[in-house]
Design an enzyme around this catalytic site. Structure first.
Site, PDB file in Angstrom:
ATOM      1  N   LEU A 282       0.892  -1.152   0.000  1.00 26.00           N
ATOM      2  CA  LEU A 282       0.000   0.000   0.000  1.00 26.00           C
ATOM      3  C   LEU A 282       0.930   1.202   0.000  1.00 26.00           C
ATOM      4  O   LEU A 282       1.856   1.257   0.813  1.00 26.00           O
ATOM      5  CB  LEU A 282      -0.879   0.027   1.255  1.00 26.00           C
ATOM      6  CG  LEU A 282      -2.178  -0.778   1.252  1.00 26.00           C
ATOM      7  CD1 LEU A 282      -2.840  -0.693   2.613  1.00 26.00           C
ATOM      8  CD2 LEU A 282      -3.131  -0.294   0.170  1.00 26.00           C
ATOM      9  N   ASP A 283       0.703   2.162  -0.890  1.00 25.98           N
ATOM     10  CA  ASP A 283       1.635   3.279  -0.929  1.00 25.98           C
ATOM     11  C   ASP A 283       1.584   4.073   0.375  1.00 25.98           C
ATOM     12  O   ASP A 283       0.649   3.942   1.171  1.00 25.98           O
ATOM     13  CB  ASP A 283       1.390   4.165  -2.151  1.00 25.98           C
ATOM     14  CG  ASP A 283       0.025   4.821  -2.152  1.00 25.98           C
ATOM     15  OD1 ASP A 283      -0.246   5.622  -1.247  1.00 25.98           O
ATOM     16  OD2 ASP A 283      -0.772   4.536  -3.068  1.00 25.98           O
ATOM     17  N   LYS A 284       2.578   4.879   0.590  1.00 26.17           N
ATOM     18  CA  LYS A 284       2.771   5.573   1.869  1.00 26.17           C
ATOM     19  C   LYS A 284       1.543   6.369   2.284  1.00 26.17           C
ATOM     20  O   LYS A 284       1.185   6.417   3.470  1.00 26.17           O
ATOM     21  CB  LYS A 284       3.994   6.487   1.777  1.00 26.17           C
ATOM     22  CG  LYS A 284       4.319   7.235   3.056  1.00 26.17           C
ATOM     23  CD  LYS A 284       5.554   8.097   2.881  1.00 26.17           C
ATOM     24  CE  LYS A 284       5.878   8.880   4.144  1.00 26.17           C
ATOM     25  NZ  LYS A 284       7.083   9.728   3.984  1.00 26.17           N
TER      26      LYS A 284
END
Length: 238
Positions: free
Chosen positions: A98-100
């Site tokens: 999951l991106d930041k």
């Protein structure tokens, strides 16, 4: 078997990590630097950075409600990495990313094989998200998202998209291109302001507070194993 599978069965590294080790020349087989795709057997002496492969640990399967700002990596030199955030006593790594800036469901495990099976795009495993964008959208936006959007040199697979409110929708993907939902929305003229994963296959986020985590239940593991292995895999959590 190939070196990647041989090493991932130890549950200590993901296949991506193993590929990086091979590229860096950090793996040897019987004293010789390992080649990509090399075949090995139990009789071979395989060393990583000059050390033998650790014995397989007891399998761990955790569902984390990742908060925004935490980076999906087990590399401890990266600020705000998952390992330091969870501080779990056994080495674990995320299944996918999951991106930041995103939040929500993330599976953490030390089982490299199950990670690879979940991530294989040809298996079409469902991932469900709730997404809020920068302004209200029309039904044509939902139709285009569901039909597929051209990003990264390809058209995304058809997917189920339903409206929740004027600026929020639910989307179920069966592929995992880099920052896929954000790129799809941007291509259609919208900016994602909140992205939350709420389901991965049979694993649901419901009931887990933001930043908290729990082990998968026996029923969750069995349903997951049945989908991935036809019910032949068994494991006990730490």
């Amino acid at each position: 078997m190939r070196i990647n599978k041989f090493m991932s069965l130890s549950g200590y590294w993901s296949r991506r990590e193993i590929d990086r080790f091979i590229e860096a020349g950090l793996i040897t087989v019987n004293g010789q630097v390992c080649l990509s795709g090399q075949e090995v057997s139990l009789e071979d002496t395989v060393l990583v950075k000059g050390q033998p492969i650790p014995e397989k640990e007891q399998s761990v399967y955790i569902v984390l409600n990742k908060p925004p700002g935490i980076v999906c990596t087990a590399v401890r030199s990266v600020k705000n990495n998952l390992v330091d955030y969870m501080n779990y006593p056994v080495r674990i790594f995320p299944v996918g990313r999951l991106d930041k800036d995103s939040q929500g469901l993330l599976i953490m495990t030390n089982d490299g094989d199950i990670s690879n099976r979940i991530l294989r795009s040809e298996h079409n495993h469902e991932k469900e998200y709730i997404v809020t964008v920068s302004e209200p959208f029309g039904d044509d936006f939902l139709e285009k998202m569901g039909r597929g959007v051209e990003i990264l040199g390809t058209v995304t697979k058809r997917c189920a998209v339903t409206r929740i409110s004027s600026d929020t929708f639910r989307i179920i993907l069966t592929q995992g291109l880099n920052r896929q939902i954000r790129r799809m929305c941007k291509e259609l003229g919208f900016y994602v302001t909140r992205l939350e994963r709420v389901r991965l296959m049979n694993i649901m986020l419901e009931g887990i507070e933001l930043g908290a985590w729990r082990h998968l239940s026996d029923d969750e593991r069995q349903t997951l194993f049945t989908a991935l292995y036809g019910g032949t895999k068994t494991a006990s959590p730490v």
